[in-house]
Design an enzyme around this catalytic site. Structure first.
Site, PDB file in Angstrom:
ATOM      1  CG  ASP A 201       0.089  14.451 -11.442  1.00  0.00           C
ATOM      2  OD1 ASP A 201      -0.045  15.196 -10.559  1.00  0.00           O
ATOM      3  OD2 ASP A 201      -1.038  14.392 -12.187  1.00  0.00           O
ATOM      4  CD  GLU A 244      -2.735  12.948  -8.906  1.00  0.00           C
ATOM      5  OE1 GLU A 244      -2.002  13.815  -8.438  1.00  0.00           O
ATOM      6  OE2 GLU A 244      -2.795  12.622 -10.186  1.00  0.00           O
TER       7      GLU A 244
HETATM    8  P1  GH3 Z   1      -4.235  15.583 -14.758  1.00  0.00           P
HETATM    9  O1  GH3 Z   1      -3.097  15.279 -13.691  1.00  0.00           O
HETATM   10  O2  GH3 Z   1      -3.937  14.655 -15.580  1.00  0.00           O
HETATM   11  O3  GH3 Z   1      -4.069  17.112 -14.935  1.00  0.00           O
HETATM   12  O4  GH3 Z   1      -5.556  15.458 -14.105  1.00  0.00           O
HETATM   13  P2  GH3 Z   1      -5.720  15.004 -12.568  1.00  0.00           P
HETATM   14  O5  GH3 Z   1      -7.343  14.697 -12.536  1.00  0.00           O
HETATM   15  O6  GH3 Z   1      -5.224  13.865 -12.265  1.00  0.00           O
HETATM   16  O7  GH3 Z   1      -5.744  16.319 -11.868  1.00  0.00           O
HETATM   17  P3  GH3 Z   1      -4.880  16.214 -10.442  1.00  0.00           P
HETATM   18  O8  GH3 Z   1      -3.448  16.023 -10.767  1.00  0.00           O
HETATM   19  O9  GH3 Z   1      -5.119  17.869  -9.942  1.00  0.00           O
HETATM   20  O10 GH3 Z   1      -5.636  15.211  -9.524  1.00  0.00           O
HETATM   21  C1  GH3 Z   1      -5.526  15.155  -8.266  1.00  0.00           C
HETATM   22  C2  GH3 Z   1      -6.756  14.286  -8.019  1.00  0.00           C
HETATM   23  O11 GH3 Z   1      -6.278  12.893  -7.564  1.00  0.00           O
HETATM   24  C3  GH3 Z   1      -7.512  14.831  -6.907  1.00  0.00           C
HETATM   25  C4  GH3 Z   1      -8.221  13.605  -6.256  1.00  0.00           C
HETATM   26  O12 GH3 Z   1      -9.306  13.300  -6.586  1.00  0.00           O
HETATM   27  C5  GH3 Z   1      -7.210  12.433  -6.446  1.00  0.00           C
HETATM   28  N1  GH3 Z   1      -6.352  12.110  -5.427  1.00  0.00           N
HETATM   29  C6  GH3 Z   1      -5.430  12.714  -4.716  1.00  0.00           C
HETATM   30  N2  GH3 Z   1      -5.019  11.902  -3.592  1.00  0.00           N
HETATM   31  C7  GH3 Z   1      -5.871  11.037  -3.369  1.00  0.00           C
HETATM   32  C8  GH3 Z   1      -5.826   9.939  -2.641  1.00  0.00           C
HETATM   33  O13 GH3 Z   1      -4.963   9.715  -1.744  1.00  0.00           O
HETATM   34  N3  GH3 Z   1      -6.843   8.878  -2.962  1.00  0.00           N
HETATM   35  C9  GH3 Z   1      -7.753   8.992  -3.929  1.00  0.00           C
HETATM   36  N4  GH3 Z   1      -8.578   8.104  -4.186  1.00  0.00           N
HETATM   37  N5  GH3 Z   1      -7.640   9.900  -4.880  1.00  0.00           N
HETATM   38  C10 GH3 Z   1      -6.810  10.889  -4.611  1.00  0.00           C
HETATM   39 MG    MG Z   2      -3.106  14.023 -11.845  1.00  0.00          MG
HETATM   40 MG    MG Z   3      -1.794  15.971  -9.201  1.00  0.00          MG
HETATM   41 MG    MG Z   4      -2.333  18.402 -12.147  1.00  0.00          MG
END
Ligand code: GH3
Ligand code: MG
Ligand code: MG
Ligand code: MG
Ligand code: MG
Length: 327
Positions: A201, A244
């Site tokens: 992640d 992501e």
């Molecule tokens: P952390 O994992 O370190 O806790 O923080 P994070 O900010 O990465 O949190 P999380 O894993 O929950 O993040 C998911 C974010 O990823 C939400 C969204 O903004 C972004 N995201 C998810 N899928 C896509 C995509 O297909 N394209 C883009 N541009 N952003 C995406």
């Molecule tokens: Mg993340």
């Molecule tokens: Mg995530």
């Molecule tokens: Mg997360």
């Protein structure tokens, strides 16, 4: 050929009640020159659903039968009067006959087993240790593997653009991942090989979107998928699990091997400088890794367990400050 595809549709979509054919029988071709041994196999399968067995005692007869009739599985003696198993495997490939094959090896031929598998056989069994249970297990194993592969091909044909690949990144998608993990679990158990699963992640990815916009976010995901793909071996299976998040199946990989691959990915990503127009930035990722353990649970239950364990390690990596791989 068309008939074959219809049979597979029935098998694969047995959940759709209107096209179920529970009386469908797999047709087995048994190639064996020792007639007593042929009766042996027939007896082992007597009270099972695999009653349709055709016996033939030479490679040349097997070849002409295969061109005339529709079989679902070949049980093949390793040594025959007019050649060996490799020759029939070559013949199947040449004639584009996509059939699962189980090879029966005699005493002392176990050493050729791995060579046979690499040559396209689905499984091998030692004649000296053969019993009903191991034979049935092997049949189910190769048929399941075969139908999974067939199904993917069929789905692509029927639905046109539905593929195993993720559209944005070009690596495998979640649908393929689920299928592949179950198949790899099955193979790892069968051949007593190790299997590692890594869940990845990206760290603080929301900030990338919030600061630079979704278009840049998408470009980053694409680049990171490329980095992952370049860091793994040919037979590793990198997938986009969701947004992501990435998953990586590492067949035949022990703890040291998994650590090397995952640390390489972590480093390559952390070192990369993303540049878009006037902005430049860096990104890190967290990963959780786990290994297949011996279990009597179903493959799909073990698959759920593996994902859960890798996720737990990933969660720990996040809590410990991110940019790390935890086991
Ligand atoms: P952390 O994992 O370190 O806790 O923080 P994070 O900010 O990465 O949190 P999380 O894993 O929950 O993040 C998911 C974010 O990823 C939400 C969204 O903004 C972004 N995201 C998810 N899928 C896509 C995509 O297909 N394209 C883009 N541009 N952003 C995406
Ligand atoms: Mg993340
Ligand atoms: Mg995530
Ligand atoms: Mg997360
Ligand atoms: Mg023989």
């Amino acid at each position: 050929k068309i008939q074959r595809v219809k049979r597979i549709v029935k098998k694969t979509y047995s959940a759709g009640a209107d096209i179920v054919d529970i009386h469908q029988k797999e047709k087995i071709l048994h190639v064996e020159d020792d007639h007593a041994y042929f009766e042996n196999i027939r007896a082992l399968l007597k009270d099972t659903k695999y009653k349709y067995i055709k016996n033939t005692d030479s490679l040349s007869n097997a070849k002409s039968l295969l061109l005339k009739k529709d079989f679902d599985l070949i049980v093949l003696d390793y040594l025959l009067p007019d050649g060996d198993a490799f020759e029939l495997l070559d013949f199947l490939r040449l004639k584009k006959l996509n059939l699962p094959v189980i090879i029966l090896t005699g005493q002392g031929s176990e050493s050729i087993a791995s060579r046979i598998l690499r040559h396209g056989a689905g499984d091998y069994l030692s004649k000296t240790k053969l019993d009903k249970e191991s034979l049935l297990e092997s049949i189910e194993f190769v048929l399941e593997k075969h139908y999974l592969n067939q199904d993917k091909e069929r789905a692509m044909v029927v639905m046109g653009d539905l593929s195993a690949k993720d559209e944005l990144t070009g690596i495998y998608n979640r649908r393929y991942f689920t299928e592949a993990l179950i198949r790899e679990i099955s193979g790892a158990q069968r051949y007593q090989k190790k299997l590692a699963l890594c869940m990845i992640d990206l760290d603080h990815f929301k900030m990338v979107n919030d600061s630079y916009g979704h278009v840049v976010g998408d470009a980053v995901l694409k680049k990171i998928a490329d980095i992952i793909k370049n860091a793994v071996r040919e037979y590793d299976i990198p997938c986009r699990y969701g947004g992501e998040e990435f998953s990586l199946i590492l067949p035949d990989t022990d703890r040291d091997g998994a650590e090397i691959v995952c640390e390489r990915i972590r480093n390559d990503v952390a070192d990369y400088v993303f540049k878009y127009d006037h902005i430049s930035f860096q990104i890190t990722l967290s990963a959780g890794v786990t290994f297949l353990k011996k279990s009597k649970d179903s493959n799909s239950k073990q698959s759920d367990m593996l994902i859960k364990q890798a996720d737990a390690a990933l969660y720990k990596a996040k809590n410990m400050g991110r940019n790390r791989v935890l086991f």
